[in-house]
Each structure stands twice: as C-alpha cells, then as structure tokens.
Write an enzyme that holds these catalytic residues in place. Structure first.
Site, PDB file in Angstrom:
ATOM      1  CG  ASN A   1      -1.925  -1.136   1.190  1.00 34.15           C
ATOM      2  OD1 ASN A   1      -2.537  -1.408   0.166  1.00 34.15           O
ATOM      3  ND2 ASN A   1      -2.060  -1.832   2.308  1.00 34.15           N
TER       4      ASN A   1
ATOM      5  NE  ARG B   1       4.954   7.098   3.709  1.00 33.75           N
ATOM      6  CZ  ARG B   1       4.327   6.131   4.375  1.00 33.75           C
ATOM      7  NH1 ARG B   1       3.729   5.162   3.711  1.00 33.75           N
ATOM      8  NH2 ARG B   1       4.286   6.132   5.689  1.00 33.75           N
TER       9      ARG B   1
ATOM     10  NE  ARG C   1       4.071   0.055   4.080  1.00 30.71           N
ATOM     11  CZ  ARG C   1       3.351   1.124   4.450  1.00 30.71           C
ATOM     12  NH1 ARG C   1       3.652   1.776   5.557  1.00 30.71           N
ATOM     13  NH2 ARG C   1       2.335   1.531   3.710  1.00 30.71           N
TER      14      ARG C   1
ATOM     15  CE  LYS D   1       2.021  -5.707  -4.107  1.00 29.80           C
ATOM     16  NZ  LYS D   1       3.045  -4.649  -3.814  1.00 29.80           N
TER      17      LYS D   1
ATOM     18  N   PRO E   1       3.495 -10.591 -10.516  1.00 32.65           N
ATOM     19  CG  PRO E   1       5.212  -9.441  -9.465  1.00 32.65           C
ATOM     20  CD  PRO E   1       4.858 -10.096 -10.755  1.00 32.65           C
TER      21      PRO E   1
ATOM     22  CG  ASP F   1       0.644  -3.648  -8.721  1.00 32.12           C
ATOM     23  OD1 ASP F   1       0.192  -3.835  -9.880  1.00 32.12           O
ATOM     24  OD2 ASP F   1       1.575  -2.870  -8.494  1.00 32.12           O
TER      25      ASP F   1
ATOM     26  CG  HIS G   1       0.284   0.322 -11.077  1.00 29.73           C
ATOM     27  ND1 HIS G   1       0.064   1.568 -11.617  1.00 29.73           N
ATOM     28  CD2 HIS G   1       0.830   0.539  -9.855  1.00 29.73           C
ATOM     29  CE1 HIS G   1       0.464   2.498 -10.773  1.00 29.73           C
ATOM     30  NE2 HIS G   1       0.937   1.895  -9.692  1.00 29.73           N
TER      31      HIS G   1
ATOM     32  CG  PHE H   1       4.428  -2.426 -13.217  1.00 32.11           C
ATOM     33  CD1 PHE H   1       3.375  -2.556 -12.337  1.00 32.11           C
ATOM     34  CD2 PHE H   1       5.537  -1.695 -12.814  1.00 32.11           C
ATOM     35  CE1 PHE H   1       3.417  -1.964 -11.070  1.00 32.11           C
ATOM     36  CE2 PHE H   1       5.596  -1.098 -11.565  1.00 32.11           C
ATOM     37  CZ  PHE H   1       4.526  -1.232 -10.687  1.00 32.11           C
TER      38      PHE H   1
END
Length: 410
Positions: A148, A153, A203, A268, A285, A287, A289, A336
């Site tokens: 997320n 970041r 996390r 993922k 993966p 996600d 996107h 991607f």
C-alpha cells in the site's frame, strides 16, 4: 573513510538492450539515486557502483573502501563476499549479473509482441527494461515496504533502513552510501519501535519479525535456496530449473508458498520477491496497476473475474504466463512500467501572467481619453511527453493584447 575508485569503464550496450533511466526507477529496486547529472549510484556488494549511459555504451565505475583490498567487504550476501579476490576486481561480472545482460532483449520483445498485439502497441516506447538480479534479502524487505505504498515513499523507507542499520561503504559528493542491512541488524529488540518513529507504520512489525525469522531458524541459506537455479546468486553456477507448466515451475510454486509464511508477505509481495529477487521469471505480481491493465486491455473485470479476488489474481497471472511464456514476469514488467504515472503523458498548466500599460491622451474639447492597454500571457494546457531521463515539463504560452478605451470629463 579512505576510498579507492576505479576508472570509468565502457560496456557496449545499446539503449534497446538496457535503459538505466527506466530500469532503475520503475519499482524493482529502491536504492538507486542520482549522484550527479545523468549518473546513478548505489552501494552494492561492498562497493559503491555508479552508472551513466550513452546510446552505445553503459559506463560504470566502482568505489571501494581501502580495506576492500585487505579483507572481504561487508555484505548481506556471504557467497558474494567470499568470491571477492583481494587483488582482483569482479565489478564487470557483477554488472553483467545485476542487469541480467545474458538474454537478448530485442528478441524477447519481438517474441512477446508477436504473441500479443497490446504488447506490440505499447512496448516500443519502453525499450530497454530489464529484470534486475537483486539480492533476495534486499528484495524481500524492499517489497514488504511496498505494501500500500508508492515508489517515492518506498525508496525513502529503504534509504532509512540502510542509513540506520546498513554498513557505511563511503561517500560520493558528500552523501553517505550504506550497503543493505543484514537480517541480524534488523532483528534487534528495539528495531520495531525505531522504525515506527521513522514512519514505517505497520510495516515496522513485519520487517522486525521477518528479520528475526531469517536471522534465526531459517537463515539466509534457506532464502537463497529458493532461488531459480537457472538464475542463481552472484558467483554461483546456474543449473537447469525444469519445464514451465500451468501456474509456473515446481521450484517457483515452492518458493512462493514458503515466502507466504513470513510476516508481511502476501501473494503480490511473494511474487515480487520471486521475480526480482529469486529469479523466477514466470512470476507475475498482480497489484492495482496490473489489475487496471488486465481490465483495460485483456477483458478482465467481468463475470466471475469482476473484482481482484484470490481466484482472479491467479487467473490473471496464468493468462499472462500462457500468453508470454517462460519470461512472462519480464513482459508484464514492461507493461507495468508503461502504466506508471512517472512515465505517462500529463496535462500541465501555468498561472496566467498579466502585464498592463496605461497611456493618457488629451483631447481638444477638454476631455481626456484614457486608453488602457492590457497585455495578457495566457498558458494553454497541452499534453506533453515527460522524457524518461529527466522529467521535463513543457507549457505552450500564447500572448494576446486587449485594448480598452473610455472617455471621461475633466
């Protein structure tokens, strides 16, 4: 810390085979940063690696701590540290391994394009995207941070991990470069609390607990044992890995399943680690996107696959494996990248700028005419391409002059 820098070396690699400005910032690795104009640097395997590129050559150099030639460097990969010969320099082998330069990328693009018209349409704008051969431990922690989250970041989080827990290798332009922290350094009793203060959120717990598991009973040997034997760690000879079947090869399915036992690792994240850390190129993966791509371009999003459930996740991945074959994860990464906002078209507008000139003119009848001349610069919204190397923003500005006259009695 005393450093020893090698001279810049040239490796003949075209931009269609490798584009570092795309590959290093498309969400695979989160530690590369600009050390100078058109130059990328990162601490890797006990040295600082720097890259720059022109249309014909990949240029690279390594900066070593002076102790590198007396004792093996600090590294999160024991096999890599042991493979370093004090009198030698294995940087060229590392560069070829890290950028996965063996496969002919032009041929792969042609193969994927012949099987898929959508890939054929979108891929020519994004040539040179290669799947990196990263250290499995770094990939694991990096993608736990990706949950997320966005690339900017994630990169800041990984930078903080290295800054606070990784061994310092040296400085470039006054900036410190740290190698990636070991599992032991992230398994300490105060790590979770410290990471919370650094903004890692939930996390922090995942990283600390996963580090404790890997530093404890499992060990890095367990993690490295999940690697595709055809695409092994640096300094290890490749071996056959079996045939691709529905859902991927047996080794890939085993690696994916075992990763799910770690804290903060869902399907993922496990697939990201399999693809970009363990060398399982059929790993796809899925996600948000990729789900958007599947809905927009591959007719998902209806019927039993109307939402991204566990079953839909598997169906999307299997569809791409069937479409693109053994290197499906690589092909998926090209699309991607094409879907990332950082490489997309954007509408750009600029604030209007006004300039006014006032002219006063006397009339014979005793009145005065005041003529206002207003010069307006008006920005026009225009769709422009953002260059992959530098995110240029372009605005087309049109200028017009508006004149107004009014008469008043003096």
């Amino acid at each position: 810390m005393a450093l020893r820098a090698t001279e810049w070396q040239k490796l003949p690699v075209s931009l269609t085979e490798l584009c570092i400005n795309t590959t290093l910032r498309c969400g695979q690795s989160f530690r590369w940063r600009k050390s100078a104009e058109d130059e990328w640097s990162c601490a890797l395997h006990g040295r600082i690696l720097s890259f720059r590129q022109d249309p014909e050559y990949l240029q690279y150099r390594a900066i070593f701590p002076s102790s590198r030639y007396a004792t093996p460097p600090p590294s999160n990969n024991p096999s890599a540290a042991q493979s370093v010969v004090p009198e030698g320099d294995d940087t060229l082998s590392l560069v070829k391994h890290y950028f996965n330069l063996g496969p002919n990328l032009r041929q792969l693009y042609d193969q994927w394009a012949s099987a898929d018209n959508n890939f054929k349409k979108r891929a020519p704008k994004f040539t040179g995207v290669r799947i990196l051969r990263q250290d499995p431990w770094e990939a694991l922690i990096g993608f736990i941070c990706s949950s997320n989250n966005n690339i900017s970041r994630i990169s800041q989080m990984v930078h903080n991990l290295c800054l606070h827990y990784g061994p310092l290798i040296g400085h470039v332009g006054g900036e410190p470069y740290h190698d990636f922290p070991t599992p032991e350094s992230l398994a300490g009793p105060k790590v979770e609390q410290h990471l919370m203060k650094l903004g890692f959120g939930y996390r922090a717990k995942y990283i600390a607990k996963t580090a404790a598991m890997v530093a404890g009973d499992k060990g890095l040997v367990w993690l490295e044992g999940l690697c595709n034997p055809e695409n092994p760690q640096f300094g290890v000879e490749p071996k056959p890995a079996g045939e691709l079947v529905e859902g991927g090869r047996e080794g890939y399915r085993k690696a994916h399943e075992e990763l799910l036992a770690l804290h903060g690792v869902g399907p993922k994240v496990a697939d990201c680690v399999c693809l970009m850390g363990l060398g399982w190129s059929e790993s796809v993966p899925v996600d948000t996107h990729v789900w958007q791509i599947a809905q927009r371009d591959y007719r998902f999003g209806k019927g039993k696959h109307s939402s991204l459930t566990a079953a839909t996740y598997t169906a999307v991945a299997n569809h791409f494996r069937k479409l693109w074959g053994k290197e499906a994860g690589w092909a998926h990464s090209v699309l991607f990248t094409a879907n990332l906002k950082a490489f997309s078209e954007r509408l750009i507008a600029k604030t209007k700028v006004k300039e006014e000139d006032v002219k006063v003119k006397a009339e014979l009848d005793g009145s005065t005419v005041v003529e206002d001349t207003t010069r307006m610069k008006t920005a026009v919204k225009k769709k422009v391409k953002r260059a992959l190397e530098d995110e240029y923003q372009v605005v087309e500005v049109k200028e017009k002059v508006v004149k107004r006259s009014k008469r008043r009695r003096e």
